[in-house]
Design an enzyme around this catalytic site. Structure first.
Site, PDB file in Angstrom:
ATOM      1  CG  HIS A  18      41.299  41.719  39.472  1.00  0.00           C
ATOM      2  ND1 HIS A  18      41.395  43.092  39.534  1.00  0.00           N
ATOM      3  CD2 HIS A  18      40.070  41.402  39.982  1.00  0.00           C
ATOM      4  CE1 HIS A  18      40.278  43.575  40.085  1.00  0.00           C
ATOM      5  NE2 HIS A  18      39.455  42.577  40.349  1.00  0.00           N
ATOM      6  CD  GLU A  19      38.084  38.366  38.569  1.00  0.00           C
ATOM      7  OE1 GLU A  19      37.475  38.213  39.645  1.00  0.00           O
ATOM      8  OE2 GLU A  19      37.990  39.412  37.886  1.00  0.00           O
TER       9      GLU A  19
ATOM     10  CG  HIS B 104      38.132  39.162  43.991  1.00  0.00           C
ATOM     11  ND1 HIS B 104      37.663  40.163  44.818  1.00  0.00           N
ATOM     12  CD2 HIS B 104      38.153  39.702  42.739  1.00  0.00           C
ATOM     13  CE1 HIS B 104      37.420  41.255  44.089  1.00  0.00           C
ATOM     14  NE2 HIS B 104      37.705  40.998  42.833  1.00  0.00           N
TER      15      HIS B 104
ATOM     16  CB  CYS C 245      37.274  45.629  41.332  1.00  0.00           C
ATOM     17  SG  CYS C 245      36.634  44.198  42.206  1.00  0.00           S
TER      18      CYS C 245
HETATM   19 ZN    ZN Z   1      37.570  42.356  41.297  1.00  0.00          ZN
END
Ligand code: ZN
Length: 192
Positions: A177-178, A181, A135
């Site tokens: 993953h995004e 966030h 990341c």
């Molecule tokens: Zn990330």
């Protein structure tokens, strides 16, 4: 005097009704000396608080504003920075707590980056599989994370039209993953 007060009242009303980006957000969007934005890092205490926050949805009125276009353009330059390159980026990583991600579409020809507004995963399909992740906001760590093979994504496109799409494989992993966030979740949270 009365007319003056009405004017003040109208101005205040106008300011509170504006559905655009906040003054603080605009400072970040237009700030800095370079096109590349500063990527927040968990190594910094203040950045860490932002990265662990929940982002707010984008509103329809925002997408036609210059702030939105500038933010997308600069996020793209940032994720494509050869010195710190990524396959995806979420707005909170550049300090904007809004539900916006850019994902590199490895499932499309030419692997273009695309933006997704208010994305949510409405269905997960297995099997899950382990894959190595890193990341931009977590320096010097990469590790295996278990992710779903296939997802059904609901989002708004850049014209704020509602869309739905089924995405598979590595691109589906990037989305997982995004989108994490946007809820303050980092891939290191899954590492056992
Ligand atoms: Zn990330």
């Amino acid at each position: 005097m009365k007319r003056f007060l009405i004017h003040i009242f109208a101005m205040t009303l106008l300011a509170s009704c504006t559905k655009g980006f906040t003054t603080d957000e605009r400072k970040i969007i237009y700030g800095g000396d370079e096109e590349i934005m500063r990527v927040l890092s968990i190594a910094n205490e203040q950045d860490s608080l932002t990265l662990r926050s929940t982002s707010k949805p984008l509103k329809r009125d925002m997408v036609s504003q210059d702030e939105f276009a500038t933010l997308c353009r600069r996020m793209l330059t940032t994720v494509q920075n050869p010195e710190n390159e990524g396959v995806g980026i979420a707005a909170p990583q550049v300090g904007i707590l809004r539900r916006l991600v850019a994902v590199q579409r490895f499932d499309k020809e030419g692997h273009p980056f695309e933006f997704f507004l208010n994305p949510e995963i409405v269905e997960y399909e297995g099997p899950t599989q382990l894959g190595s992740e890193g990341c931009l906001s977590v320096p010097e760590i990469s590790d295996d994370v278990e992710r779903w093979q296939r997802i059904r994504l609901r989002y708004r496109d850049e014209a704020f039209a509602e869309c739905e799409e089924v995405i598979e494989g590595f691109t589906a992993v990037i989305f997982q993953h995004e989108i994490d966030h946007l809820d303050g979740v980092l891939f290191i949270d899954y590492i056992k």
